[in-house]
Design a protein around this motif. Sequence first.
Motif, PDB file in Angstrom:
ATOM      1  N   ASP A 106       0.904  47.156 -22.250  1.00 13.86           N
ATOM      2  CA  ASP A 106       1.353  46.255 -23.317  1.00 13.86           C
ATOM      3  C   ASP A 106       0.131  45.687 -24.051  1.00 13.86           C
ATOM      4  N   PRO A 107       0.059  45.886 -25.378  1.00  7.41           N
ATOM      5  CA  PRO A 107      -1.114  45.397 -26.107  1.00  7.41           C
ATOM      6  C   PRO A 107      -1.304  43.877 -26.003  1.00  7.41           C
ATOM      7  N   HIS A 108      -0.223  43.123 -25.758  1.00  7.74           N
ATOM      8  CA  HIS A 108      -0.341  41.666 -25.625  1.00  7.74           C
ATOM      9  C   HIS A 108      -1.119  41.256 -24.381  1.00  7.74           C
ATOM     10  N   SER A 109      -1.075  42.095 -23.380  1.00  8.77           N
ATOM     11  CA  SER A 109      -1.696  41.721 -22.109  1.00  8.77           C
ATOM     12  C   SER A 109      -2.809  42.676 -21.676  1.00  8.77           C
ATOM     13  N   ALA A 110      -2.968  43.771 -22.370  1.00 10.11           N
ATOM     14  CA  ALA A 110      -4.001  44.744 -21.981  1.00 10.11           C
ATOM     15  C   ALA A 110      -5.377  44.094 -22.047  1.00 10.11           C
ATOM     16  N   GLY A 111      -6.192  44.325 -21.044  1.00  6.92           N
ATOM     17  CA  GLY A 111      -7.558  43.810 -21.052  1.00  6.92           C
ATOM     18  C   GLY A 111      -7.706  42.418 -20.476  1.00  6.92           C
ATOM     19  N   LEU A 112      -6.606  41.813 -20.053  1.00  5.99           N
ATOM     20  CA  LEU A 112      -6.664  40.473 -19.472  1.00  5.99           C
ATOM     21  C   LEU A 112      -7.087  40.574 -18.000  1.00  5.99           C
ATOM     22  N   PRO A 113      -8.211  39.948 -17.630  1.00  7.40           N
ATOM     23  CA  PRO A 113      -8.643  40.049 -16.228  1.00  7.40           C
ATOM     24  C   PRO A 113      -7.866  39.125 -15.283  1.00  7.40           C
ATOM     25  N   ILE A 114      -7.793  39.512 -14.024  1.00  5.80           N
ATOM     26  CA  ILE A 114      -7.201  38.667 -12.983  1.00  5.80           C
ATOM     27  C   ILE A 114      -8.279  38.318 -11.960  1.00  5.80           C
ATOM     28  N   ALA A 115      -8.405  37.015 -11.687  1.00  8.32           N
ATOM     29  CA  ALA A 115      -9.333  36.548 -10.653  1.00  8.32           C
ATOM     30  C   ALA A 115      -8.563  36.312  -9.368  1.00  8.32           C
ATOM     31  N   VAL A 116      -9.108  36.814  -8.270  1.00  9.49           N
ATOM     32  CA  VAL A 116      -8.461  36.713  -6.965  1.00  9.49           C
ATOM     33  C   VAL A 116      -9.383  35.965  -6.003  1.00  9.49           C
ATOM     34  N   ASN A 117      -8.823  35.030  -5.250  1.00 13.86           N
ATOM     35  CA  ASN A 117      -9.604  34.311  -4.228  1.00 13.86           C
ATOM     36  C   ASN A 117      -9.741  35.173  -2.984  1.00 13.86           C
ATOM     37  N   PRO A 263      -0.124  26.793 -12.720  1.00 13.44           N
ATOM     38  CA  PRO A 263       0.056  28.174 -12.249  1.00 13.44           C
ATOM     39  C   PRO A 263       1.530  28.568 -12.433  1.00 13.44           C
ATOM     40  N   LEU A 264       1.759  29.757 -12.953  1.00  9.93           N
ATOM     41  CA  LEU A 264       3.115  30.185 -13.318  1.00  9.93           C
ATOM     42  C   LEU A 264       3.529  31.423 -12.525  1.00  9.93           C
ATOM     43  N   PRO A 265       4.832  31.499 -12.185  1.00 12.94           N
ATOM     44  CA  PRO A 265       5.326  32.764 -11.643  1.00 12.94           C
ATOM     45  C   PRO A 265       5.244  33.834 -12.732  1.00 12.94           C
ATOM     46  N   ILE A 266       5.253  35.075 -12.338  1.00 15.80           N
ATOM     47  CA  ILE A 266       4.974  36.146 -13.292  1.00 15.80           C
ATOM     48  C   ILE A 266       5.910  36.138 -14.507  1.00 15.80           C
ATOM     49  N   ASP A 267       7.184  35.838 -14.319  1.00 16.99           N
ATOM     50  CA  ASP A 267       8.125  35.829 -15.449  1.00 16.99           C
ATOM     51  C   ASP A 267       7.724  34.791 -16.487  1.00 16.99           C
ATOM     52  N   ALA A 268       7.375  33.598 -16.016  1.00 17.09           N
ATOM     53  CA  ALA A 268       6.993  32.514 -16.922  1.00 17.09           C
ATOM     54  C   ALA A 268       5.682  32.849 -17.622  1.00 17.09           C
ATOM     55  N   LEU A 269       4.759  33.468 -16.903  1.00 23.85           N
ATOM     56  CA  LEU A 269       3.491  33.855 -17.525  1.00 23.85           C
ATOM     57  C   LEU A 269       3.752  34.900 -18.611  1.00 23.85           C
ATOM     58  N   GLN A 270       4.647  35.811 -18.299  1.00 21.13           N
ATOM     59  CA  GLN A 270       4.990  36.855 -19.269  1.00 21.13           C
ATOM     60  C   GLN A 270       5.563  36.219 -20.544  1.00 21.13           C
ATOM     61  N   ASP A 271       6.439  35.216 -20.403  1.00 22.77           N
ATOM     62  CA  ASP A 271       6.993  34.495 -21.561  1.00 22.77           C
ATOM     63  C   ASP A 271       5.865  33.851 -22.364  1.00 22.77           C
ATOM     64  N   TYR A 272       4.940  33.206 -21.655  1.00 18.14           N
ATOM     65  CA  TYR A 272       3.791  32.537 -22.257  1.00 18.14           C
ATOM     66  C   TYR A 272       2.987  33.558 -23.077  1.00 18.14           C
ATOM     67  N   LEU A 273       2.762  34.716 -22.478  1.00 16.25           N
ATOM     68  CA  LEU A 273       2.020  35.784 -23.157  1.00 16.25           C
ATOM     69  C   LEU A 273       2.758  36.265 -24.403  1.00 16.25           C
ATOM     70  N   ASP A 274       4.047  36.492 -24.266  1.00 15.39           N
ATOM     71  CA  ASP A 274       4.839  37.001 -25.388  1.00 15.39           C
ATOM     72  C   ASP A 274       4.879  35.989 -26.528  1.00 15.39           C
ATOM     73  N   LYS A 275       5.047  34.712 -26.169  1.00 19.61           N
ATOM     74  CA  LYS A 275       5.098  33.657 -27.188  1.00 19.61           C
ATOM     75  C   LYS A 275       3.780  33.575 -27.949  1.00 19.61           C
ATOM     76  N   LYS A 276       2.677  33.551 -27.153  1.00 23.05           N
ATOM     77  CA  LYS A 276       1.353  33.438 -27.767  1.00 23.05           C
ATOM     78  C   LYS A 276       1.045  34.652 -28.639  1.00 23.05           C
TER      79      LYS A 276
END
Length: 279
Positions: A106-117, A263-276
Amino acid sequence: AKGTGRDRMRFFDPAMQLAQDQRMRLLSELRLATELGQWRLYYQPQVDATRRMIGVEALLRWQHPRLGLLLPDDFIGLAEDSGLILPIGLWVLQTACAQLKQWEADPHSAGLPIAVNVSARQFRQPDFVAQIVALLAASECRPELLKLELTESLVLDDISNTIDTMLALKVLGLQFSMDDFGTGHASLSYLAQLPLDQLKIDKSFVAKLPGLAKDETIARAIITMGLGLNMRVIAEGVETEAQRDFLGTQGCAECQGFLFSRPLPIDALQDYLDKKAQP
Ligand code: C2E
Ligand code: CA
Ligand code: CA
Ligand code: CA
């Protein structure tokens, strides 16, 4: 003498016994949590000066059948002491890599890094690098988008082993962030030796900004040090505009905190991404 009230208190303290029973119960539940699919990964956005999302930090939650959604403070210690952090940590990495792969489509989210503890026990496994190699191959995610957050105590515990492992992972493309910086004992000379991409200012130094002169000085020094060593600097726990303004003025434009998002569950983060992503 034996049998006095005080001795009984010491050996049969009901409150202590209850705490011990609860710990044992939680431990047996923890053993089954992976198998029962009770782990959840939440994602907290990281933003730049224009509030654009530049990445996320993955934060673990336990969807407990009896106690509800548990935060790491409730179970990470137990997971580390019992060694269960190893399979749990692997689940976290697998889930993050699968998410990275999915975002690529998805071009909206492609290239977004994830940091893991990453916990010390996990990082010190002799086959940790091999695990990551296998994980990257299986998930087909871009290694440059996977960032590992290490703490000062982990790094300092065996600095030459740390550097070897970090370099092996950097060859693969991974990035590294120094978590909770300033709360441990890492000195400038240690910091300069490590192949770090990012320095993370701990939220304890952010909380009283601006205003508390001591913490202002610490934050300023961390920013200067990180930027001087060619690292990116990000602040965590940013809750107010005043904190963000102060940090920005000092040269730290990248932030993470409740001011922008919990911190958001994946569905909410996805909404945030789509909105932005909408114009
Ligand atoms: P951390 O790595 O320092 O993560 C930042 C913590 O601050 C998170 O707590 C986050 O929810 C919280 N936070 C974020 N923004 C704000 C803010 O604006 N204000 C305040 N007061 N807090 C904020 P969380 O999710 O409870 O995690 C606690 C710790 O548990 C983490 O601290 C990390 O050390 C550990 N942890 C979380 N996920 C994992 C994991 O997958 N593996 C391992 N080994 N440890 C993890
Ligand atoms: Ca972290
Ligand atoms: Ca922290
Ligand atoms: Ca921490």
